[in-house]
Motif scaffolding. Structure first.
Motif, PDB file in Angstrom:
ATOM      1  N   THR A 115       0.823  -1.210   0.000  1.00  0.00           N
ATOM      2  CA  THR A 115       0.000   0.000   0.000  1.00  0.00           C
ATOM      3  C   THR A 115       0.859   1.262   0.000  1.00  0.00           C
ATOM      4  O   THR A 115       2.028   1.226   0.390  1.00  0.00           O
ATOM      5  CB  THR A 115      -0.934   0.040   1.242  1.00  0.00           C
ATOM      6  OG1 THR A 115      -1.816   1.149   1.118  1.00  0.00           O
ATOM      7  CG2 THR A 115      -0.152   0.130   2.535  1.00  0.00           C
ATOM      8  N   TYR A 117      -0.525   3.680   1.680  1.00  0.00           N
ATOM      9  CA  TYR A 117      -1.193   4.282   2.848  1.00  0.00           C
ATOM     10  C   TYR A 117      -0.940   3.481   4.128  1.00  0.00           C
ATOM     11  O   TYR A 117      -1.887   2.985   4.753  1.00  0.00           O
ATOM     12  CB  TYR A 117      -2.705   4.419   2.569  1.00  0.00           C
ATOM     13  CG  TYR A 117      -2.960   5.384   1.445  1.00  0.00           C
ATOM     14  CD1 TYR A 117      -3.088   6.741   1.702  1.00  0.00           C
ATOM     15  CD2 TYR A 117      -2.996   4.944   0.129  1.00  0.00           C
ATOM     16  CE1 TYR A 117      -3.271   7.643   0.672  1.00  0.00           C
ATOM     17  CE2 TYR A 117      -3.174   5.841  -0.919  1.00  0.00           C
ATOM     18  CZ  TYR A 117      -3.308   7.189  -0.634  1.00  0.00           C
ATOM     19  OH  TYR A 117      -3.478   8.083  -1.661  1.00  0.00           O
ATOM     20  N   VAL A 121      -3.767   1.987   6.857  1.00  0.00           N
ATOM     21  CA  VAL A 121      -3.912   0.525   6.879  1.00  0.00           C
ATOM     22  C   VAL A 121      -3.565  -0.033   8.263  1.00  0.00           C
ATOM     23  O   VAL A 121      -4.286  -0.877   8.805  1.00  0.00           O
ATOM     24  CB  VAL A 121      -3.043  -0.148   5.783  1.00  0.00           C
ATOM     25  CG1 VAL A 121      -3.103  -1.662   5.904  1.00  0.00           C
ATOM     26  CG2 VAL A 121      -3.516   0.291   4.396  1.00  0.00           C
ATOM     27  N   VAL A 141       0.778   0.072  -7.062  1.00  0.00           N
ATOM     28  CA  VAL A 141       0.526  -0.900  -5.992  1.00  0.00           C
ATOM     29  C   VAL A 141      -0.173  -2.151  -6.534  1.00  0.00           C
ATOM     30  O   VAL A 141       0.085  -3.273  -6.085  1.00  0.00           O
ATOM     31  CB  VAL A 141      -0.335  -0.242  -4.887  1.00  0.00           C
ATOM     32  CG1 VAL A 141      -0.753  -1.233  -3.832  1.00  0.00           C
ATOM     33  CG2 VAL A 141       0.431   0.908  -4.247  1.00  0.00           C
ATOM     34  N   ILE A 153      -3.524  -5.952  -1.556  1.00  0.00           N
ATOM     35  CA  ILE A 153      -3.130  -4.550  -1.637  1.00  0.00           C
ATOM     36  C   ILE A 153      -4.204  -3.698  -0.969  1.00  0.00           C
ATOM     37  O   ILE A 153      -5.329  -4.153  -0.771  1.00  0.00           O
ATOM     38  CB  ILE A 153      -2.948  -4.061  -3.103  1.00  0.00           C
ATOM     39  CG1 ILE A 153      -4.293  -4.066  -3.858  1.00  0.00           C
ATOM     40  CG2 ILE A 153      -1.916  -4.910  -3.838  1.00  0.00           C
ATOM     41  CD1 ILE A 153      -4.264  -3.240  -5.138  1.00  0.00           C
ATOM     42  N   CYS A 154      -3.819  -2.461  -0.634  1.00  0.00           N
ATOM     43  CA  CYS A 154      -4.833  -1.503  -0.200  1.00  0.00           C
ATOM     44  C   CYS A 154      -4.556  -0.256  -1.013  1.00  0.00           C
ATOM     45  O   CYS A 154      -3.489   0.346  -0.903  1.00  0.00           O
ATOM     46  CB  CYS A 154      -4.704  -1.236   1.295  1.00  0.00           C
ATOM     47  SG  CYS A 154      -6.001  -0.108   1.823  1.00  0.00           S
ATOM     48  N   ASP A 155      -5.510   0.108  -1.868  1.00  0.00           N
ATOM     49  CA  ASP A 155      -5.259   1.205  -2.794  1.00  0.00           C
ATOM     50  C   ASP A 155      -6.546   1.971  -3.096  1.00  0.00           C
ATOM     51  O   ASP A 155      -7.641   1.507  -2.781  1.00  0.00           O
ATOM     52  CB  ASP A 155      -4.667   0.643  -4.098  1.00  0.00           C
ATOM     53  CG  ASP A 155      -3.877   1.700  -4.854  1.00  0.00           C
ATOM     54  OD1 ASP A 155      -3.613   2.781  -4.301  1.00  0.00           O
ATOM     55  OD2 ASP A 155      -3.511   1.434  -6.018  1.00  0.00           O
TER      56      ASP A 155
END
Ligand code: ATP
Ligand code: ZN
Length: 283
Positions: A115, A117, A121, A141, A153-155
């Motif tokens: 990520t 972020y 997160v 990402v 993933i965190c997007d």
């Protein structure tokens, strides 16, 4: 003395930021490669910066205010105040995984999440009491799972098409975001006055976008029923038509109620309904 505003130099928020200023009657000569520009008709100086840097500049007072995504504000954890949501730059910050993988409650436990972020997160994982490894990467990402760098993933997502083309599926949203106006925590008196002038204009523009002006013709014997359906800013305007049996009714409708009310108006006998956008709405 001028109010100093930081906006994104180029990218997804740039055009809408300038558009909002324009709708507020403030003309800025376009950024190009310039670092700053001055408004011709409002005491405003605009700085063009990377969006990630805007919270820091506003905290330091280099800029008094900034237009930036809430996602960036939460991630950067700077001492600034959010004073208004701006209604553009809407997106969500979501977890996504390989579309073939099965997602269940504790999926992220012990996994690697890529990520840009890490703060947001980490916060989310802590709340959920999940122990996972965060890999901070600054761009692209979405390719991390494909190259074996991460399991999830965190997007930011808006349509989800980037996820889809990378063989990923969205499983959970951890933040809904839009552009906001942030301000420095200790603005001087002059700055405060200028900001409230700007906010007044921004709010009028936002309100206008949420409302529509409606004009319709009503047979006089059905006028009462039709007027009951229309809220208006105070009450609807009723004007006689050249034909003695008919009147013209003008009012303001909320965008959200719009289709519902139109249908009822037609049933109640309204004809020739016109819907017109409102440019500014001052209360
Ligand atoms: P910069 O060079 O200024 O750092 P960037 O690559 O970080 O640019 P953009 O991709 O232009 O930034 O996104 C800026 C902001 O736009 C995001 O932080 C977010 O608030 C918002 N945004 C809206 N929709 C999306 C989306 N689909 N993907 C990414 N960001 C989005
Ligand atoms: Zn950025």
């Amino acid at each position: 003395m001028k109010l100093k505003l930081a906006i994104q130099k180029s990218g997804r928020l740039h055009d809408d930021s300038l558009k909002l200023l324009k709708e507020c009657g403030i003309e800025i000569s376009n950024g190009g490669n310039k670092l700053k520009s001055e408004a011709a008709n409002f005491p405003l100086e605009v700085f063009f910066l990377r969006d990630d840097d805007i919270p820091q500049y506003v905290e330091d007072g280099v800029a008094d205010i900034g237009f930036v995504g809430e996602n960036v504000v939460f991630e950067k954890q700077k001492q600034v105040t959010i004073s208004e949501q701006l209604g553009f730059g809407k997106c969500r910050l979501s977890i996504a995984i390989d579309k073939a993988a099965e997602y269940k409650d504790n999926f992220l436990q012990g996994k690697r999440i890529a990520t840009s972020y890490p703060v947001i997160v980490q916060d989310y994982l802590q709340q959920k009491k999940i122990d996972a490894e965060i890999h901070e990467i600054s761009g692209s990402v979405e390719i991390a799972p494909g190259i074996g760098l991460a399991d999830a993933i965190c997007d930011l997502v808006s349509s989800g098409s980037t996820l889809f083309t990378n063989g990923l599926k969205e499983t959970e949203t951890i933040l809904y975001s839009q552009a906001v106006l942030i301000k420095n925590k200790c603005l001087g008196e002059v700055q405060k006055k200028l900001l409230s002038k700007l906010l007044f204009r921004i709010q009028s523009v936002k309100r206008a976008k949420k409302n529509k002006y409606i004009l319709l013709n009503a047979p006089n014997d059905k006028l009462d029923g039709i007027i009951k359906l229309l809220p208006g800013m105070k009450s609807p305007t009723v004007l006689p038509l050249a034909d003695n049996n008919w009147s013209s009714v003008h009012s303001v409708l909320k965008e959200d109620d719009f289709w519902e009310i139109i249908e009822q108006l037609k049933i109640a006998g309204a004809e020739g309904i016109l819907i017109v956008p409102i440019e500014k709405m001052i209360l």
